[in-house]
Design a protein around this motif. Structure first.
Motif, short mmCIF file in Angstrom:
data_model
loop_
_atom_site.label_atom_id
_atom_site.label_comp_id
_atom_site.label_asym_id
_atom_site.label_seq_id
_atom_site.Cartn_x
_atom_site.Cartn_y
_atom_site.Cartn_z
N VAL A 93 75.76 -52.26 -35.89
CA VAL A 93 75.87 -53.11 -37.08
C VAL A 93 74.87 -54.28 -36.95
O VAL A 93 74.61 -54.77 -35.86
CB VAL A 93 77.33 -53.62 -37.22
N HIS A 105 73.55 -55.20 -42.88
CA HIS A 105 74.89 -54.74 -43.29
C HIS A 105 75.76 -55.93 -43.71
O HIS A 105 76.46 -55.88 -44.72
CB HIS A 105 75.59 -54.02 -42.14
N ALA A 116 77.43 -56.74 -47.49
CA ALA A 116 78.87 -56.88 -47.77
C ALA A 116 79.18 -58.26 -48.33
O ALA A 116 79.95 -58.40 -49.29
CB ALA A 116 79.67 -56.60 -46.50
N TRP A 119 85.46 -52.10 -44.21
CA TRP A 119 84.37 -51.44 -43.47
C TRP A 119 84.89 -50.13 -42.90
O TRP A 119 85.99 -50.08 -42.33
CB TRP A 119 83.88 -52.35 -42.34
N VAL A 168 81.53 -53.34 -34.92
CA VAL A 168 81.84 -53.76 -36.30
C VAL A 168 82.98 -54.78 -36.28
O VAL A 168 82.95 -55.77 -37.02
CB VAL A 168 82.18 -52.54 -37.19
N THR A 221 82.55 -58.61 -37.82
CA THR A 221 83.26 -58.99 -39.04
C THR A 221 84.43 -59.94 -38.77
O THR A 221 85.02 -60.46 -39.72
CB THR A 221 83.80 -57.74 -39.77
N PHE A 223 86.87 -59.48 -45.00
CA PHE A 223 86.49 -58.21 -44.38
C PHE A 223 87.65 -57.63 -43.59
O PHE A 223 88.35 -58.36 -42.87
CB PHE A 223 85.31 -58.41 -43.41
N VAL A 254 88.58 -53.82 -41.26
CA VAL A 254 87.95 -52.66 -40.64
C VAL A 254 88.94 -51.52 -40.59
O VAL A 254 90.09 -51.70 -40.18
CB VAL A 254 87.45 -53.00 -39.21
#
Ligand code: ATP
Length: 229
Positions: free
Chosen positions: A27, A31, A35, A49, A72, A76, A82, A84
């Protein structure tokens, strides 16, 4: 503050939920800006994500799916919009976007607007995806501009250009008025960063600093990832 990795950051039902899939190998800031700017420009309640498990469209990644997922999570963490979703990484079968969207539809119900976020390069290849025409029944698609990849019908395969022309909307507010079916594009800060470039730098023992979060770079160094070309 909700922790990344839980689903407690879900938006209210009327707010579209962004879905951002990718290999994220690793990542990077391209990216993250995609987002972040999608939330602001498209009025999303949040972005989920979706790191890919075994990507059907490309060769085997250099690090494990679990390591890509962890990167990730690190990147995040701290952004309450966000979350995941580890389901594709944890699945034994290859990850097809249409299956993920069907799962999320079952989970979130028929009324929740879902917006699949894709870069212009990924969108240009959409008609090669498994059961691709069904994607529009399950979600909207938002295409971000990416250096070197124009978002225009003339540069798309004919079957996708037809869908693009029929479904394209210029007003992102329309994403809130239906659960699926529109295509919008949005201009984001243009960052010519790619995971390929980062892997190449790391394999050649060159600095990848300022292309991706320090937390991710630290993880890469601690685990000695991407050392081989
Ligand atoms: P690779 O270089 O390994 O192909 P990548 O940098 O393109 O990787 P992916 O994980 O394949 O990253 O991309 C996930 C999504 O993010 C795709 O929809 C892609 O178009 C988009 N994306 C990646 N980098 C950028 C960028 N710099 N600007 C805009 N979109 C991007």
């Amino acid at each position: 503050m909700p922790a990344t990795g839980t689903f407690s950051a879900f938006p209210k039902l009327s707010e579209p939920l962004g879905l951002f899939g990718g290999t994220f190998d690793p990542v990077h800031f391209g990216h993250l800006r995609l987002a972040e700017e999608a939330v602001a420009q498209l009025g999303l309640g949040g972005v989920r994500w979706l790191p890919a498990g075994q990507p059907p469209h490309r060769g085997q990644p250099q690090v494990t799916a679990g390591q890509r997922l962890q990167m990730v999570r690190l990147a995040t963490a701290g952004n309450p919009r966000f979350s995941v979703d580890a389901a594709e990484v944890e699945a034994a079968a290859p990850s097809y976007t249409v299956h993920t969207l069907e799962r999320l539809r079952r989970e979130l119900g028929p009324a929740q607007p879902l917006v699949l976020l894709v870069g212009a390069d990924a969108f240009a290849g959409l008609s090669g995806w498994h059961r691709w025409p069904e994607l529009f029944r399950l979600a909207h698609v938002a295409v971000s501009h990416r250096p070197g990849f124009p978002v225009e019908a003339a540069s798309l395969p004919a079957e996708l250009a037809g869908e693009f022309a029929a479904r394209r909307q210029s007003d992102p507010a329309l994403l809130q008025t239906a659960a699926a079916g529109c295509i919008v594009s949005f201009a984001m800060t243009q960052l010519a960063i790619s995971a390929t470039q980062i892997r190449r730098l790391l394999a050649n023992d060159l600095s990848a600093r300022y292309l991706l979060p320090d937390e991710v770079l630290d993880y890469i160094q601690v685990h000695s990832l991407y050392r081989n070309p």
